[in-house]
Motif scaffolding. Structure first.
Motif, PDB file in Angstrom:
ATOM      1  N   THR A   1      -3.849   0.750  -2.554  1.00  0.00           N
ATOM      2  CA  THR A   1      -3.574  -0.592  -2.041  1.00  0.00           C
ATOM      3  C   THR A   1      -3.567  -1.591  -3.193  1.00  0.00           C
TER       4      THR A   1
ATOM      5  N   ILE B   1      -8.744   4.117  -1.550  1.00  0.00           N
ATOM      6  CA  ILE B   1      -9.816   4.622  -0.687  1.00  0.00           C
ATOM      7  C   ILE B   1      -9.320   5.904  -0.017  1.00  0.00           C
TER       8      ILE B   1
ATOM      9  N   SER C   1      -9.836   8.294   3.438  1.00  0.00           N
ATOM     10  CA  SER C   1     -10.323   8.169   4.805  1.00  0.00           C
ATOM     11  C   SER C   1     -10.210   9.490   5.546  1.00  0.00           C
TER      12      SER C   1
ATOM     13  N   ARG D   1      -5.277   6.127   0.554  1.00  0.00           N
ATOM     14  CA  ARG D   1      -4.679   4.806   0.714  1.00  0.00           C
ATOM     15  C   ARG D   1      -4.775   3.986  -0.582  1.00  0.00           C
TER      16      ARG D   1
ATOM     17  N   PHE E   1       0.837  -1.201   0.000  1.00  0.00           N
ATOM     18  CA  PHE E   1       0.000   0.000   0.000  1.00  0.00           C
ATOM     19  C   PHE E   1       0.870   1.249   0.000  1.00  0.00           C
TER      20      PHE E   1
ATOM     21  N   PHE F   1      -6.720  -0.902  -5.543  1.00  0.00           N
ATOM     22  CA  PHE F   1      -7.823  -0.016  -5.171  1.00  0.00           C
ATOM     23  C   PHE F   1      -7.313   1.180  -4.388  1.00  0.00           C
TER      24      PHE F   1
ATOM     25  N   TYR G   1      -6.873  11.216   4.290  1.00  0.00           N
ATOM     26  CA  TYR G   1      -5.795  10.248   4.126  1.00  0.00           C
ATOM     27  C   TYR G   1      -6.104   9.411   2.887  1.00  0.00           C
TER      28      TYR G   1
END
Lengths: 445, 445
Positions: free
Chosen positions: B199, B220, B222, B197, B127, B218, B195
């Motif tokens: 991954t 995401i 946060s 991320r 990640f 992927f 944040y």
């Protein structure tokens, strides 16, 4: 489980392990059991003082599949690719506030996992490898499964996942085996097996780097090819495993790490080296450690050699556990125990000389010397997936070192290797009645 | 990406690194780009000779959420627990036969992952950690994101996952930021961040221990608490980070391992030690390495000290990358570059003396001596998640070593630490125009 911390002073004896001042005895025992389920819950819920719920296998619910699949032939491509699972799986969820919830056996299918789940980012995962055997006496057996259940506890707590009562976890494994075993291992086809994969993952959807507050235990059963008998891709002749020794810039495990635990973090990082080995015509990496090139594991299996010492004694040698960089393999342990019990006086039927069993650090230099001096008789890897697989060569520092491997009954193997393997098979498939064979009651569903 | 292999002869200088004969320069560069997308595909499809498809960000499809959520307050419990993701996520599937498929932005939700998937068993996962900043000039910015994209390639290929063109991967990250940034980082609330991320996981459903033939990338976004400013839980007074030095039986990374890559396998195994640190009143583990107790990382951050040498010189010191046991942090690199550019002649406005910037192995013994002799002026950890966080103490071998930390403007920090942190913040939030600030075009959706 015994995890005693002891201070050792002899670890530096041959200069291989030098940063470790204390170590744990990570041997697991079939005799020791936790005093109470609470002892092994791993996490207590300090926040509210509640006692967490333990796994209770007796509560397991079953939802049978409404679309059961037919069992493919053992040489079906999907089986060879290890993509064929049985009809059902077992799952059991844990939360830090409530503990273990009701186990359920449900149709095999995808898991719903949040993208932020701990397991997908921080490798909070561990597993076990077992096999379910259809015996020649018609019975289904696991092999020493209490060892796997106890090692799973060692692994789960090393990777910050919850603890559990190993005996209850084993009951869950057995239940799933009882549900799918009869169909997937039909009585009329003895000598076959399913691969059993208990797994635990952190599925806490919080993205922070921290102990997961939620975890999922699951068990799946897979059809699996037989991987201990190899043949030459062109000639079809029986052959042994070909190993490529790891380079000094690629290390599988280290003192103070987690090489002794069956956590995912030991496997993914090894795949690049493994792929290089395969692209160069080898089957697996032989993992060496330290400036002395100590032999640790091959692929994900333990390694044994049979050699004659310069003094003329015959020895079965494997690496020790005290450095905590190799797995305490169930097959490894069983090989050691059978050899210690049955071979100190030799084996008359096979005309085999007495053998001393030795657990000690041994190096590629020693193996090369033994080969050059004609003292290396046999070598094999062992583990659940690859069972007992004779080694035919090791490539090290640009040299391909050949290991004796003779073809007997269509299989390439050393004599001691074949003998020990035969004993294990006898126990696994019920030809020898032995306490290590754990019979699964097929009516217990 | 530059990964040059060089033979080094000076690694054994202080006895810390002794098993590594060759090492790689793992520094990533914002200037170097792969010559063509094929260079970085990692896996070629040798079987059928087809050229695999590269990531093509321009093909990205978007399915907008029909149930968008409201943005919680920054102090909402779900935000503090790092469980609040934005409305959408980006996914892109790869297979060994077809390469990268069409990227899609879809509503945030669970992934469907087969229980036999590689990532759940073998930690085939890596990640990146980035942040999306809402600037005081109203713009959305990433901070040096090309470095993250290139490091992701270093990580994915270390963990046997596919390669990709880092510039296309970055475009995917930017697209998701453009979709969710405007709502989740409203213009009227500058100074906040999400944040980010990215991954990658191996989702090949084959159970064998092997390179995954399928993978999912992927991204995401946060909501995330601010973790660089701490206060005392009772008095509320500003405080610095409290570190517990690791024991010799718990080692984060090893030469020949993967400590330099952002793979899941570095994180899960550290959580037990981290939990022990927290239970004893510390914030993070300070990871030491080798018999000399070399300082490597703290938690998942890099570590810097400011000390005066016995000769009277002032130095900013951090551990070097050549041993490959620490992460080439983007914040670490930025601190080094800013300090080298701006501090060799001191900083007149703050009355700060000239500072020499040094990357070298440094040990707990040296830090203790410097503290005892009054020569240690400041220490801090840095990384994307924790940003720049001053250290107030280290517990080592039963002694709690205090590090100077004065409270200025309600924050506990050393002067150089505060100065450098201020520079970084200025760039991140658009107060200083700088090439490191990468503006996200909010209309690009």
């Amino acid at each position: 489980m015994t995890v005693s911390i002891e201070t050792t002073s002899n670890l530096t004896a041959n200069g291989i392990i030098h940063t470790l001042e204390k170590t744990a005895d990570v041997r697991i025992s079939e005799l020791d059991s936790p005093k109470s389920p609470e002892d092994t819950n791993g996490f207590t819920n300090g926040a509210n003082g509640h006692t967490l719920t333990s796994i209770d296998a007796s509560l397991t619910t079953i939802t049978h599949s409404t679309s059961p699949r037919s069992v493919p032939a053992p040489d079906d491509p999907a089986v060879l690719q290890q993509k064929t699972m049985t009809d059902h799986m077992l799952t059991c969820q844990w939360t830090s506030t409530h503990g273990w919830q009701t186990p359920t056996i449900v149709p095999y299918g995808p898991l719903s996992i949040m993208p932020s789940s701990s397991v997908l980012h921080y490798a909070t995962e561990c597993f076990e490898g077992m096999k379910l055997y259809r015996g020649y006496d018609g019975k289904l057996r696991l092999f020493r499964p209490t060892l796997n259940a106890q090692r799973m506890l060692l692994s789960s707590t090393r990777i910050a996942l919850p603890g559990f009562d190993p005996s209850e976890l084993l009951k869950l494994v057995v239940k799933l085996c009882a549900v799918d075993g009869p169909k997937w291992l039909p009585k009329e086809r003895p000598g076959q097996f399913l691969y059993v994969r208990p797994t635990m993952i952190g599925n806490d959807p919080a993205l922070g780097v921290q102990q997961p507050k939620e975890a999922l235990f699951f068990v799946i059963l897979s059809m699996f090819p037989c991987m201990d008998v190899l043949s030459h891709p062109v000639t079809g002749d029986p052959r042994g495993i070909r190993l490529l020794a790891s380079q000094e810039d690629m290390v599988r495990a280290w003192p103070g790490g987690f090489g002794y635990a069956k956590v995912g973090a030991n496997y993914g990082p090894s795949l690049v080296a493994q792929a290089e080995a395969r692209s160069r015509g080898f089957d697996q990496i032989l993992w060496l450690f330290g400036p002395q090139c100590a032999i640790t594991e091959a692929g994900a299996s333990n390694v044994f050699v049979v050699w004659r010492t310069r003094e003329g004694g015959l020895q079965l040698v494997t690496a020790p556990l005290h450095g905590k960089i190799i797995l305490d393999g169930v097959t490894r342990r069983s090989v050691l125990e059978l050899a210690r019990e049955r071979l100190p006086n030799g084996w008359e039927q096979g005309g085999l000389d007495p053998l001393e069993v030795v657990e000690r650090e041994f190096t590629m230099g020693e193996v090369e010397e033994a080969i050059n001096e004609g003292r290396l008789l046999e070598a094999f890897t062992c583990g659940t997936a690859f069972f007992v697989a004779p080694i035919e060569c090791v490539s090290w520092r640009g040299k391909e070192l050949s290991i004796p491997c003779e073809t007997v009954d269509g299989v390439c193997s050393g004599k001691y290797t074949a003998l020990i393997k035969g004993w294990l098979k006898g126990i696994m498939y019920g030809k020898e009645r032995h306490e290590w064979g754990y019979v699964v009651d097929e009516a217990d569903v």
